[in-house]
Write a protein that holds these residues in place. Structure first.
Motif, PDB file in Angstrom:
ATOM      1  N   UNK A 226       0.873  -1.179   0.000  1.00 33.30           N
ATOM      2  CA  UNK A 226       0.000   0.000   0.000  1.00 33.30           C
ATOM      3  C   UNK A 226       0.906   1.224   0.000  1.00 33.30           C
ATOM      4  N   UNK A 227       0.346   2.355  -0.358  1.00 34.18           N
ATOM      5  CA  UNK A 227       1.133   3.583  -0.328  1.00 34.18           C
ATOM      6  C   UNK A 227       1.599   3.865   1.097  1.00 34.18           C
ATOM      7  N   UNK A 228       0.747   3.573   2.062  1.00 39.81           N
ATOM      8  CA  UNK A 228       1.117   3.814   3.453  1.00 39.81           C
ATOM      9  C   UNK A 228       2.306   2.946   3.856  1.00 39.81           C
ATOM     10  N   UNK A 229       2.295   1.670   3.464  1.00 44.58           N
ATOM     11  CA  UNK A 229       3.402   0.779   3.813  1.00 44.58           C
ATOM     12  C   UNK A 229       4.691   1.210   3.131  1.00 44.58           C
ATOM     13  N   UNK A 230       4.599   1.603   1.872  1.00 49.01           N
ATOM     14  CA  UNK A 230       5.784   2.065   1.145  1.00 49.01           C
ATOM     15  C   UNK A 230       6.328   3.351   1.761  1.00 49.01           C
ATOM     16  N   UNK A 231       5.433   4.257   2.122  1.00 49.42           N
ATOM     17  CA  UNK A 231       5.857   5.524   2.734  1.00 49.42           C
ATOM     18  C   UNK A 231       6.564   5.277   4.055  1.00 49.42           C
ATOM     19  N   UNK A 232       6.050   4.322   4.839  1.00 52.39           N
ATOM     20  CA  UNK A 232       6.690   4.008   6.117  1.00 52.39           C
ATOM     21  C   UNK A 232       8.095   3.471   5.898  1.00 52.39           C
ATOM     22  N   UNK A 233       8.267   2.629   4.888  1.00 54.35           N
ATOM     23  CA  UNK A 233       9.593   2.080   4.602  1.00 54.35           C
ATOM     24  C   UNK A 233      10.544   3.165   4.107  1.00 54.35           C
ATOM     25  N   UNK A 234       9.988   4.181   3.420  1.00 56.23           N
ATOM     26  CA  UNK A 234      10.813   5.268   2.900  1.00 56.23           C
ATOM     27  C   UNK A 234      11.041   6.374   3.920  1.00 56.23           C
ATOM     28  N   UNK A 235      10.295   6.359   5.021  1.00 56.40           N
ATOM     29  CA  UNK A 235      10.457   7.372   6.049  1.00 56.40           C
ATOM     30  C   UNK A 235       9.842   8.707   5.719  1.00 56.40           C
ATOM     31  N   UNK A 236       8.772   8.692   4.901  1.00 56.73           N
ATOM     32  CA  UNK A 236       8.083   9.936   4.549  1.00 56.73           C
ATOM     33  C   UNK A 236       6.583   9.707   4.703  1.00 56.73           C
ATOM     34  N   UNK A 237       5.810  10.774   4.569  1.00 58.68           N
ATOM     35  CA  UNK A 237       4.356  10.637   4.660  1.00 58.68           C
ATOM     36  C   UNK A 237       3.798  10.052   3.362  1.00 58.68           C
TER      37      UNK A 237
END
Length: 311
Positions: A226-237
């Protein structure tokens, strides 16, 4: 998986058309075979490639050119030489007035032209079907590109020159694999050149935020990202990732993931006997029906039709 690996893992020649073309000036061949990709390596002499759009490439000894289909082009000793032969789909060869030319210029095993020791000698390899080349790779290439001998020094060249005229058991497979290796080596060298224009997603690999996300998607497409999971891995919102990814890649993360999954499915349909359900699981779809629906929407044919055409 790095971007270049993901881009180049697709070439899989199957019964590729390979020939040693030998000509004496003046000569010109009009190529309208609609092949997805053709590689031309000039062993001797000089040649010009001209697209219908007016682009011209000059080739000297040791230079290599790649032509991306299906648009036609002309290969000649000079840009203004009138074509003397027309190459059509299926290996059909005609004079410009329509008379058949097949067999007239045969000079031996995979050798064609005026005479075997002609002033111009070119080694040519052609992928016959688009399914043999990844769609993302084709989309990343210009209609014509070249590598000159001063930046292109491939050890495969002399081996190809020897093997292309051999008539031995298993020779077709040997030439298929040689063509794949030649294409991969050539495109790896071309993508390293400053004049290369790789796709946006390829350039985005260098971005500190989007690059790691792209590698996550490429390495594990079956994961329920999900975009949320990817964002968490990237350290951004989520919003920051969505904006940055779309700006650099040209499409949102999940849209990119869908295209990558379907491209992988297309390759598996072509290269394996796996069931559609197994392929669906491998690329991240919950069922064969879900994959079939998405595949037909993107490719215009069902997975079974795609597999049949590839075979």
């Amino acid at each position: 998986m790095d971007a270049l690996t993901g881009l180049l893992e697709g070439p899989r020649a199957r019964g590729a058309f390979m020939i040693r073309a030998c000509f004496d000036p003046p000569w010109a061949i009009r190529v309208a075979d609609r092949a997805p990709l053709t590689v031309m390596l000039l062993a001797r002499g000089e040649a010009w490639l001209t697209s219908d759009g007016g682009e011209r490439l000059r080739l000297g000894p040791g230079d290599l050119a790649v032509a991306r289909g299906p648009d036609p082009y002309t290969c000649a000793d000079r840009p203004d030489t009138a074509p003397q032969a027309l190459i059509l789909p299926g290996g059909e060869c005609h004079y410009p007035d329509g008379r058949p030319l097949n067999g007239v210029m045969d000079l031996g095993v995979r050798t064609w032209g005026d005479r075997p020791d002609g002033g111009t000698v070119m080694l040519i390899g052609t992928y016959r079907a688009r399914g043999e080349i990844g769609g993302r790779l084709l989309d990343a290439l210009p209609p014509l590109l070249s590598l000159t001998a001063d930046v292109w020094n491939c050890p495969l060249t002399p081996f190809l020159a020897q093997e292309i005229v051999r008539d031995a058991p298993g020779q077709e497979v040997v030439l298929d694999r040689l063509l794949d290796l030649l294409v991969i080596a050539a495109l790896r060298a071309w993508f390293a050149r400053p004049e290369a224009e790789p796709p946006a997603w390829y350039r985005a690999q260098a971005d500190p935020v989007v690059g790691p996300v792209l590698r996550l998607l490429q390495d594990d497409p079956a994961h329920p990202w999900t975009v949320a999971a990817l964002a968490a891995r990237a350290g951004v919102s989520r919003a920051a990732l969505a904006r940055r990814f779309t700006a650099l890649v040209g499409e949102p993360p999940i849209t990119y993931l869908t295209g990558w999954r379907l491209a992988l499915a297309a390759d598996r349909l072509r290269d394996s006997d796996d069931t559609l359900a197994a392929i669906a699981r491998r690329v991240g779809y919950g069922s064969a029906f879900a994959l079939s629906t998405a595949f037909k929407r993107a490719y215009g044919v069902s997975p079974q039709e795609w597999r049949t055409r590839a075979a």
